[in-house]
Structures are given as structure tokens and as C-alpha cells.
Design a protein around this motif. Structure first.
Motif, PDB file in Angstrom:
ATOM      1  N   THR A   1      23.223   2.187 -47.436  1.00  0.00           N
ATOM      2  CA  THR A   1      22.567   2.133 -48.747  1.00  0.00           C
ATOM      3  C   THR A   1      23.016   0.887 -49.492  1.00  0.00           C
ATOM      4  O   THR A   1      24.107   0.362 -49.248  1.00  0.00           O
ATOM      5  N   SER A   2      22.168   0.423 -50.412  1.00  0.00           N
ATOM      6  CA  SER A   2      22.520  -0.707 -51.268  1.00  0.00           C
ATOM      7  C   SER A   2      22.492  -0.207 -52.705  1.00  0.00           C
ATOM      8  O   SER A   2      21.431   0.220 -53.192  1.00  0.00           O
ATOM      9  N   ALA A   3      23.668  -0.189 -53.354  1.00  0.00           N
ATOM     10  CA  ALA A   3      23.772   0.370 -54.701  1.00  0.00           C
ATOM     11  C   ALA A   3      23.797  -0.738 -55.748  1.00  0.00           C
ATOM     12  O   ALA A   3      24.003  -1.913 -55.437  1.00  0.00           O
ATOM     13  N   ASN A   4      23.580  -0.338 -57.005  1.00  0.00           N
ATOM     14  CA  ASN A   4      23.593  -1.178 -58.212  1.00  0.00           C
ATOM     15  C   ASN A   4      22.283  -1.944 -58.399  1.00  0.00           C
ATOM     16  O   ASN A   4      21.696  -1.946 -59.467  1.00  0.00           O
ATOM     17  N   LEU A   5      21.834  -2.655 -57.357  1.00  0.00           N
ATOM     18  CA  LEU A   5      20.583  -3.439 -57.433  1.00  0.00           C
ATOM     19  C   LEU A   5      20.579  -4.349 -58.666  1.00  0.00           C
ATOM     20  O   LEU A   5      19.574  -4.473 -59.377  1.00  0.00           O
ATOM     21  N   GLY A   6      21.705  -4.980 -58.935  1.00  0.00           N
ATOM     22  CA  GLY A   6      21.827  -5.951 -60.027  1.00  0.00           C
ATOM     23  C   GLY A   6      21.940  -5.278 -61.386  1.00  0.00           C
ATOM     24  O   GLY A   6      23.006  -5.285 -62.008  1.00  0.00           O
ATOM     25  N   SER A   7      20.849  -4.699 -61.850  1.00  0.00           N
ATOM     26  CA  SER A   7      20.799  -4.191 -63.238  1.00  0.00           C
ATOM     27  C   SER A   7      21.164  -2.717 -63.367  1.00  0.00           C
ATOM     28  O   SER A   7      21.150  -2.179 -64.467  1.00  0.00           O
ATOM     29  N   GLY A   8      21.480  -2.050 -62.239  1.00  0.00           N
ATOM     30  CA  GLY A   8      21.720  -0.598 -62.314  1.00  0.00           C
ATOM     31  C   GLY A   8      23.100  -0.178 -61.838  1.00  0.00           C
ATOM     32  O   GLY A   8      23.229   0.700 -60.994  1.00  0.00           O
ATOM     33  N   PHE A   9      24.108  -0.791 -62.399  1.00  0.00           N
ATOM     34  CA  PHE A   9      25.495  -0.496 -61.975  1.00  0.00           C
ATOM     35  C   PHE A   9      25.795   0.998 -62.054  1.00  0.00           C
ATOM     36  O   PHE A   9      25.597   1.642 -63.078  1.00  0.00           O
ATOM     37  N   ASP A  10      26.235   1.567 -60.897  1.00  0.00           N
ATOM     38  CA  ASP A  10      26.589   2.987 -60.805  1.00  0.00           C
ATOM     39  C   ASP A  10      25.398   3.924 -61.035  1.00  0.00           C
ATOM     40  O   ASP A  10      25.578   5.139 -61.139  1.00  0.00           O
ATOM     41  N   VAL A  11      24.167   3.368 -61.103  1.00  0.00           N
ATOM     42  CA  VAL A  11      22.969   4.189 -61.339  1.00  0.00           C
ATOM     43  C   VAL A  11      21.938   4.073 -60.226  1.00  0.00           C
ATOM     44  O   VAL A  11      21.489   5.063 -59.664  1.00  0.00           O
ATOM     45  N   PHE A  12      21.571   2.833 -59.865  1.00  0.00           N
ATOM     46  CA  PHE A  12      20.520   2.618 -58.859  1.00  0.00           C
ATOM     47  C   PHE A  12      21.100   2.628 -57.443  1.00  0.00           C
ATOM     48  O   PHE A  12      22.228   2.167 -57.216  1.00  0.00           O
ATOM     49  N   GLY A  13      20.269   3.107 -56.494  1.00  0.00           N
ATOM     50  CA  GLY A  13      20.641   3.028 -55.080  1.00  0.00           C
ATOM     51  C   GLY A  13      19.395   3.005 -54.213  1.00  0.00           C
ATOM     52  O   GLY A  13      18.353   3.546 -54.605  1.00  0.00           O
ATOM     53  N   LEU A  14      19.498   2.382 -53.063  1.00  0.00           N
ATOM     54  CA  LEU A  14      18.370   2.214 -52.144  1.00  0.00           C
ATOM     55  C   LEU A  14      18.812   2.560 -50.725  1.00  0.00           C
ATOM     56  O   LEU A  14      19.834   2.038 -50.258  1.00  0.00           O
ATOM     57  N   ALA A  15      18.093   3.474 -50.086  1.00  0.00           N
ATOM     58  CA  ALA A  15      18.372   3.763 -48.674  1.00  0.00           C
ATOM     59  C   ALA A  15      17.755   2.661 -47.822  1.00  0.00           C
ATOM     60  O   ALA A  15      16.633   2.212 -48.096  1.00  0.00           O
ATOM     61  N   LEU A  16      18.482   2.218 -46.800  1.00  0.00           N
ATOM     62  CA  LEU A  16      17.966   1.190 -45.884  1.00  0.00           C
ATOM     63  C   LEU A  16      17.602   1.852 -44.557  1.00  0.00           C
ATOM     64  O   LEU A  16      18.218   2.849 -44.164  1.00  0.00           O
ATOM     65  N   GLU A  17      16.608   1.291 -43.877  1.00  0.00           N
ATOM     66  CA  GLU A  17      16.217   1.896 -42.591  1.00  0.00           C
ATOM     67  C   GLU A  17      17.338   1.783 -41.559  1.00  0.00           C
ATOM     68  O   GLU A  17      17.528   2.651 -40.719  1.00  0.00           O
ATOM     69  N   ARG A  18      18.080   0.713 -41.657  1.00  0.00           N
ATOM     70  CA  ARG A  18      19.231   0.502 -40.762  1.00  0.00           C
ATOM     71  C   ARG A  18      20.251  -0.385 -41.424  1.00  0.00           C
ATOM     72  O   ARG A  18      19.915  -1.061 -42.377  1.00  0.00           O
ATOM     73  N   PRO A  19      21.522  -0.321 -41.026  1.00  0.00           N
ATOM     74  CA  PRO A  19      22.136   0.515 -40.002  1.00  0.00           C
ATOM     75  C   PRO A  19      22.390   1.944 -40.520  1.00  0.00           C
ATOM     76  O   PRO A  19      21.935   2.288 -41.616  1.00  0.00           O
ATOM     77  N   ALA A  20      23.109   2.762 -39.698  1.00  0.00           N
ATOM     78  CA  ALA A  20      23.338   4.157 -40.099  1.00  0.00           C
ATOM     79  C   ALA A  20      24.577   4.707 -39.402  1.00  0.00           C
ATOM     80  O   ALA A  20      25.020   4.181 -38.382  1.00  0.00           O
ATOM     81  N   ASP A  21      25.128   5.770 -39.949  1.00  0.00           N
ATOM     82  CA  ASP A  21      26.185   6.554 -39.303  1.00  0.00           C
ATOM     83  C   ASP A  21      25.552   7.777 -38.667  1.00  0.00           C
ATOM     84  O   ASP A  21      24.541   8.298 -39.148  1.00  0.00           O
ATOM     85  N   VAL A  22      26.166   8.264 -37.559  1.00  0.00           N
ATOM     86  CA  VAL A  22      25.747   9.541 -36.962  1.00  0.00           C
ATOM     87  C   VAL A  22      26.981  10.435 -36.924  1.00  0.00           C
ATOM     88  O   VAL A  22      28.035  10.036 -36.403  1.00  0.00           O
ATOM     89  N   VAL A  23      26.857  11.620 -37.503  1.00  0.00           N
ATOM     90  CA  VAL A  23      27.980  12.548 -37.609  1.00  0.00           C
ATOM     91  C   VAL A  23      27.631  13.860 -36.913  1.00  0.00           C
ATOM     92  O   VAL A  23      26.550  14.425 -37.135  1.00  0.00           O
ATOM     93  N   ARG A  24      28.548  14.332 -36.050  1.00  0.00           N
ATOM     94  CA  ARG A  24      28.354  15.581 -35.311  1.00  0.00           C
ATOM     95  C   ARG A  24      29.456  16.563 -35.714  1.00  0.00           C
ATOM     96  O   ARG A  24      30.631  16.182 -35.762  1.00  0.00           O
ATOM     97  N   VAL A  25      29.072  17.783 -36.079  1.00  0.00           N
ATOM     98  CA  VAL A  25      30.061  18.760 -36.531  1.00  0.00           C
ATOM     99  C   VAL A  25      29.981  20.035 -35.687  1.00  0.00           C
ATOM    100  O   VAL A  25      28.909  20.461 -35.272  1.00  0.00           O
ATOM    101  N   GLU A  26      31.160  20.631 -35.448  1.00  0.00           N
ATOM    102  CA  GLU A  26      31.268  21.925 -34.764  1.00  0.00           C
ATOM    103  C   GLU A  26      32.249  22.791 -35.527  1.00  0.00           C
ATOM    104  O   GLU A  26      33.285  22.275 -35.997  1.00  0.00           O
ATOM    105  N   ARG A  27      31.990  24.082 -35.656  1.00  0.00           N
ATOM    106  CA  ARG A  27      32.906  24.973 -36.367  1.00  0.00           C
ATOM    107  C   ARG A  27      34.296  24.892 -35.747  1.00  0.00           C
ATOM    108  O   ARG A  27      34.458  24.752 -34.534  1.00  0.00           O
ATOM    109  N   ALA A  28      35.329  25.002 -36.591  1.00  0.00           N
ATOM    110  CA  ALA A  28      36.720  25.007 -36.114  1.00  0.00           C
ATOM    111  C   ALA A  28      37.565  25.737 -37.149  1.00  0.00           C
ATOM    112  O   ALA A  28      37.134  25.966 -38.277  1.00  0.00           O
ATOM    113  N   ASP A  29      38.780  26.101 -36.738  1.00  0.00           N
ATOM    114  CA  ASP A  29      39.664  26.806 -37.686  1.00  0.00           C
ATOM    115  C   ASP A  29      40.200  25.850 -38.744  1.00  0.00           C
ATOM    116  O   ASP A  29      40.470  26.237 -39.879  1.00  0.00           O
ATOM    117  N   GLU A  30      40.374  24.581 -38.359  1.00  0.00           N
ATOM    118  CA  GLU A  30      40.771  23.575 -39.348  1.00  0.00           C
ATOM    119  C   GLU A  30      40.047  22.275 -39.029  1.00  0.00           C
ATOM    120  O   GLU A  30      39.625  22.030 -37.906  1.00  0.00           O
TER     121      GLU A  30
END
Ligand SMILES: Nc1ncnc2c1ncn2[C@@H]1O[C@H](COP(=O)(O)OP(=O)(O)O)[C@@H](O)[C@H]1O
Ligand SMILES: N[C@@H](CCOP(=O)(O)O)C(=O)O
Length: 291
Positions: free
Chosen positions: A9-38
Motif C-alpha cells: 500500500t502507499s499511504a499519505n498520498l502527499g496531502s493525506g498524512f495518516d488519512v489516505f491510503g492506496l492498495a497496489l496491485e503488486r507486490p504483496a505478502d502471502v500469509v498462511r495460518v494453522e490453529r495452534a496452542d500458542e
């Protein structure tokens, strides 16, 4: 087991500090989760050596704690840490969506934004939601204390990532704590112009509203070659250029089909300044998705 892809994502966009944000098509993270005790965390991918696997220090682990959803979490990093492209937020957003699904918690996307923002607080010191909002919701987002507004914009952009490291925590220290009334008025005007451009899918209007102000502009000095990169991008047809998030990435808004020439101009300008960089010619993307 649940696997989720969450975008840079690209945040702020110049005039929107801590307010504006833009999702980008790429790059990205991939997260995989499985239940566990901790909760345990395994990190692979770009910049893995700079990312803690201690759940209390990793944004995904903080999200698991916030949701009381212990899991084994595998994070494949596609977004380089300390990039200005929402690296910490991409993992937080993906973990929030994945754990919500794994434990069938039924939280809304807006509720997940607030949870993921707590992950951001663990690494930057403040729960700023302007990266996690677009990382979860996609498109262009406007975050206030009360709510999040989302627009499915379609705007061509280039994110240019130099081989410079700027941590958000450090970059938040250089932001002035107050602005003059004249600057406040011009910044509100820029922010309104940018927002109208997003609603109209008008890169000219978005570019006009992308001007850095003293809050976001304070970081330009942390990016070697920034002024030359901005001028080269504008000369190559960009409609506006600003620091992406806390930096060091630089975001340029382009006219339709203009990404490759703008990307080349930005890379050449960084090279001439003695800085290696990579460019992502892309556009506004979707939010976190279960794979
Ligand atoms: N899952 C994660 N992904 C990326 N960075 C993380 C993660 N968890 C913790 N961090 C820490 O957050 C910092 C990167 O976040 P930040 O400075 O906000 O960079 P960016 O501008 O790319 O979001 C690094 O110090 C990194 O160690
Ligand atoms: N509003 C925040 C945005 C930080 O974005 P990141 O991509 O650098 O994490 C700030 O400017 O501190």
C-alpha cells in the motif's frame, strides 16, 4: 489452514498524512495460518532477515494476540520491510483476515482494520490505519478516528523503491507537530482535489492533489535524489509525485499507459544520484484475499 494474500500500500498520498491510503496491485505478502496452542511465526521472502519471528514484535503475531487466535503463522514477504509500501501492514492485514476466517470470528472488514492497526502500533509506535485500511479493503481509503471510507479507484501509478532503508518509526520523528493556517487551507484543497480525482478515476486531478506538504515533505530529505526523481517523473508524463508512506519509496501517478516511461525516468534519476532502485509499474489494486 487458511492462506491470504494482502497487497502493498502507499499511504499519505502527499496531502493525506495518516488519512489516505492506496492498495497496489503488486507486490504483496502471502500469509498462511494453522490453529495452534500458542502462536509461532516463520518468515520467508524479501527482507526476512530484518523481520522478527517473536510474535510480540511481529505485526502478524500482535494481531493473533489481539484476536486471541493462537496459530502457526507462515509469512512469505513480497513487500520489502522499511520500504514505504506498507510492509508491516501487509502482514498485519493478511493475518487479520486469515485468523478471522480460521477461527470463524465474523468480524467485518472495518473491524479488522482496527485490529490490524494494533499490529502497526507495535512496530511504529502509533496505530495508524492508513496502510492496513487499503491492504484489507482495497482501492483508495480515507481513515478517520470514527470510520473508514473506501473507493474502488482505477488509477495508473508507479512505485519506485530505492535501496535505502527508512523505518516508519524513525520517519515519524521528523514530522513537524503543527502547521500554519495557510498551509492547512492549501492541504485541505489538495486533499479534496485528490479525493474527487479518485471518485472520477481522473489521474490529472489525483496528481494535482498529490502535493507533499510540510508533514510528508519533511521526509524528502531522507531520500537521496528525491527532487531529481520527482522532476524526471513529471517530465516523463507523471501527473503528480510524492513520498510513498514514510518513504523511501516514491509514488508517481500516471496517465493511462504512461507507467513504463515514468518508471524508466525515475530509475534513471535514482541511478544518476548513485542509488540503486526498482520500480513497480502498477495500478490501484484489490484488498486482502483468501486464496
Ligand atoms: N510482518 C512484518 N513485516 C514487515 N516488517 C515487520 C513485520 N513485523 C514487524 N516488522 C518490523 O516493522 C518494520 C518495517 O515496518 P515499517 O518501518 O513500517 O516499513 P514499511 O514502510 O515498509 O511498512 C521493520 O523494523 C520490521 O522489523
Ligand atoms: N502515515 C504513516 C504511513 C506509513 O507508511 P509506511 O508504508 O511507510 O509504513 C506515516 O507517514 O508515518
Amino acid at each position: 489452514m487458511v492462506t491470504v494474500r494482502a497487497p502493498a500500500t502507499s499511504a499519505n498520498l502527499g496531502s493525506g498524512f495518516d488519512v489516505f491510503g492506496l492498495a497496489l496491485e503488486r507486490p504483496a505478502d502471502v500469509v498462511r495460518v494453522e490453529r495452534a496452542d500458542e502462536t509461532t511465526i516463520e518468515v520467508t521472502g524479501v527482507g526476512r532477515q530484518y523481520i522478527p519471528e517473536n510474535p510480540a514484535k511481529n505485526t502478524a503475531g500482535v494481531v493473533a494476540e489481539e484476536l486471541d487466535a493462537p496459530a502457526h503463522i507462515e509469512i512469505n514477504k513480497g513487500v520489502r520491510p522499511s520500504s514505504g509500501l506498507g510492509s508491516s501492514a501487509a502482514s498485519a492485514a493478511a493475518a487479520a483476515v486469515a485468523l478471522n476466517e480460521l477461527y470463524d470470528r465474523g468480524l467485518t472488514p472495518t473491524e479488522l482494520v482496527r485490529v490490524a492497526a494494533e499490529g502497526e502500533a507495535a512496530v511504529s509506535g502509533e496505530a495508524h490505519a492508513d496502510n492496513v485500511a487499503p491492504a484489507i479493503l482495497g482501492g483508495f481509503t480515507i481513515v478517520t478516528d470514527e470510520d473508514v471510507t473506501q473507493v474502488d479507484a482505477s488509477i495508473p501509478v508507479v512505485a519506485c523503491l530505492p535501496e535505502i532503508v527508512v523505518s516508519t518509526r524513525d520517519a515519524r520523528q521528523v514530522v513537524p507537530q503543527s502547521v500554519e493556517i495557510d498551509e492547512l487551507v492549501s492541504t485541505v484543497g489538495d486533499a479534496a482535489t485528490l479525493t474527487a480525482g479518485m471518485f472520477r478515476n481522473d489521474p490529472e486531478l489525483v496528481g494535482k492533489g498529490l502535493r507533499n506538504n510540510s508533514l510528508t515533505g519533511a521526509r524528502e530529505s531522507l531520500i537521496k535524489g528525491f527532487d531529481a526523481v520527482r522532476e524526471s517523473a513529471l517530465s516523463a508524463g507523471a501527473t503528480g509525485v510524492a513520498v510513498s508512506g514514510a518513504g523511501p519509496s516514491v509514488l508517481a501517478v500516471c496517465r493511462e499507459g504512461g507507467q513504463s516511461s515514468v518508471a524508466s525516468a525515475m530509475l534513471d534519476a535514482f541511478f544518476d544520484a548513485g542509488v540503486e532502485a526498482r520500480a513497480y509499474p502498477t495500478s490501484v489494486g484489490s484488498g486482502a484475499a483468501i486464496l
